[in-house]
Scaffold this motif. Structure first.
Motif, PDB file in Angstrom:
ATOM      1  N   ARG A   1       0.830  -1.206   0.000  1.00 14.59           N
ATOM      2  CA  ARG A   1       0.000   0.000   0.000  1.00 14.59           C
ATOM      3  C   ARG A   1       0.862   1.253   0.000  1.00 14.59           C
ATOM      4  NH1 ARG A   1      -4.423  -2.044   4.520  1.00 14.59           N
ATOM      5  NH2 ARG A   1      -5.648  -3.371   3.113  1.00 14.59           N
ATOM      6  N   TYR A   2       1.979   1.181   0.709  1.00 19.44           N
ATOM      7  CA  TYR A   2       2.902   2.318   0.725  1.00 19.44           C
ATOM      8  C   TYR A   2       3.480   2.561  -0.669  1.00 19.44           C
ATOM      9  CZ  TYR A   2       7.080   5.055   1.787  1.00 19.44           C
ATOM     10  OH  TYR A   2       8.058   6.016   1.790  1.00 19.44           O
ATOM     11  N   LEU A   3       3.885   1.465  -1.347  1.00 20.25           N
ATOM     12  CA  LEU A   3       4.413   1.604  -2.703  1.00 20.25           C
ATOM     13  C   LEU A   3       3.344   2.138  -3.653  1.00 20.25           C
ATOM     14  CD1 LEU A   3       6.491  -1.694  -3.007  1.00 20.25           C
ATOM     15  CD2 LEU A   3       7.376   0.621  -2.744  1.00 20.25           C
ATOM     16  N   ALA A   4       2.111   1.633  -3.497  1.00 23.97           N
ATOM     17  CA  ALA A   4       1.025   2.083  -4.367  1.00 23.97           C
ATOM     18  C   ALA A   4       0.731   3.564  -4.160  1.00 23.97           C
ATOM     19  CB  ALA A   4      -0.229   1.253  -4.106  1.00 23.97           C
ATOM     20  N   PHE A   5       0.865   4.033  -2.924  1.00 23.70           N
ATOM     21  CA  PHE A   5       0.621   5.443  -2.628  1.00 23.70           C
ATOM     22  C   PHE A   5       1.555   6.334  -3.437  1.00 23.70           C
ATOM     23  CE2 PHE A   5       1.659   9.262  -0.161  1.00 23.70           C
ATOM     24  CZ  PHE A   5       0.393   9.821  -0.011  1.00 23.70           C
TER      25      PHE A   5
ATOM     26  N   ASN B   1       4.422  -3.518  -8.049  1.00 24.85           N
ATOM     27  CA  ASN B   1       5.180  -4.723  -8.357  1.00 24.85           C
ATOM     28  C   ASN B   1       4.213  -5.891  -8.444  1.00 24.85           C
ATOM     29  OD1 ASN B   1       8.035  -3.890  -8.306  1.00 24.85           O
ATOM     30  ND2 ASN B   1       7.609  -3.373  -6.180  1.00 24.85           N
ATOM     31  N   SER B   2       4.372  -6.705  -9.451  1.00 26.05           N
ATOM     32  CA  SER B   2       3.573  -7.925  -9.552  1.00 26.05           C
ATOM     33  C   SER B   2       4.520  -9.110  -9.618  1.00 26.05           C
ATOM     34  CB  SER B   2       2.669  -7.889 -10.790  1.00 26.05           C
ATOM     35  OG  SER B   2       3.439  -7.678 -11.960  1.00 26.05           O
ATOM     36  N   PHE B   3       4.111 -10.213  -9.028  1.00 23.84           N
ATOM     37  CA  PHE B   3       4.969 -11.379  -8.909  1.00 23.84           C
ATOM     38  C   PHE B   3       4.259 -12.598  -9.484  1.00 23.84           C
ATOM     39  CE2 PHE B   3       6.268  -8.400  -5.747  1.00 23.84           C
ATOM     40  CZ  PHE B   3       7.638  -8.538  -5.621  1.00 23.84           C
ATOM     41  N   ALA B   4       5.025 -13.468 -10.131  1.00 28.49           N
ATOM     42  CA  ALA B   4       4.492 -14.737 -10.627  1.00 28.49           C
ATOM     43  C   ALA B   4       5.296 -15.866 -10.012  1.00 28.49           C
ATOM     44  CB  ALA B   4       4.575 -14.794 -12.154  1.00 28.49           C
TER      45      ALA B   4
ATOM     46  N   ILE C   1       1.622 -12.105  -0.199  1.00 32.89           N
ATOM     47  CA  ILE C   1       0.577 -11.154  -0.569  1.00 32.89           C
ATOM     48  C   ILE C   1       1.085 -10.322  -1.734  1.00 32.89           C
ATOM     49  CG2 ILE C   1      -0.885  -9.265   0.230  1.00 32.89           C
ATOM     50  CD1 ILE C   1      -1.350 -11.915   1.649  1.00 32.89           C
ATOM     51  N   SER C   2       0.345 -10.375  -2.831  1.00 31.42           N
ATOM     52  CA  SER C   2       0.813  -9.651  -4.010  1.00 31.42           C
ATOM     53  C   SER C   2      -0.305  -8.827  -4.625  1.00 31.42           C
ATOM     54  CB  SER C   2       1.365 -10.625  -5.056  1.00 31.42           C
ATOM     55  OG  SER C   2       0.332 -11.478  -5.505  1.00 31.42           O
TER      56      SER C   2
END
Length: 206
Positions: A84-88, A93-96, A111-112
């Motif tokens: 949430r901090y990064l999104a702010f 970032n997305s992970f597979a 949690i991704s």
């Protein structure tokens, strides 16, 4: 004429505890830390977290401790707060996760945030557990395993061109005394053989 009593060591130390000496001590400590980290950066590079998987030691509780940075065990709350901090700040970032049941377990605790319009920022891949369960570890099987891994090279190169980082997770060792059912045939020597094969192929990704 009064007699002069020599101060004890404890009294002398107490006399030295003043603001000026405290500032002087703090100054030299800061200089020492700067010098220490400067030498580390000159020797190993400025990004200390590149040592995360390459340099470190196992602590007394058998937990991996990399040199130059600290590992933090993230709870679900920690992970949500971090993303949430990064999104702010507009960073995503997305992970597979690609692999067998062990990667599935890792995924369940991770949690991704996924963005369907972009490739994953990081791919964590691993495989080999099912082969260890169902097939004998022979040179022929290991060569087949390496050939199958080389088929991933082109796909990984394509993802790397789109700024996706691929991390290959080696198969973890097992406590053979705790294995049950089909897993009893797995042993750490075979795991090491698969890991060596994966490391050989991983050189093609560089």
């Amino acid at each position: 004429m009064g007699s002069y009593s020599k101060k004890s060591s404890a009294e002398w130390i107490i006399d030295q505890l003043n603001v000026e000496n405290a500032k002087l001590l703090a100054f030299f400590l800061v200089i020492g830390f700067i010098g220490h980290h400067g030498v580390l950066h000159l020797k190993y590079g400025s990004d200390s977290c590149t040592w995360l998987l390459t340099a470190g030691r196992y602590k007394g509780d058998h937990e991996w401790q990399p040199y130059g940075c600290m590992l933090h065990k993230y709870s679900k709350t920690d992970a949500r707060r971090c993303f949430r901090y990064l999104a702010f700040w507009g960073k995503y970032n997305s992970f597979a996760f690609i692999g067998d049941s062990r990667l599935e377990q890792l995924y369940e605790y991770f949690i991704s945030k996924q963005r369907s319009d972009q490739p994953p920022s990081v791919i964590i891949a691993s495989t080999g557990l099912q082969l260890l369960k169902t097939r004998n570890t022979t040179d022929l099987v290991l060569e087949e395993y390496k050939r199958n891994l080389t088929h991933l090279v082109q796909a990984i190169d394509s993802l790397a061109a789109r700024k996706t980082q691929v991390l290959w997770k080696l198969i973890e060792g097992v406590d053979v005394n705790k294995l049950q059912n089909d897993y009893k045939r797995i042993n750490n020597n075979d795991i090491d053989s698969y890991n060596r094969a994966a490391v050989e192929v991983s050189n093609l990704f560089i």
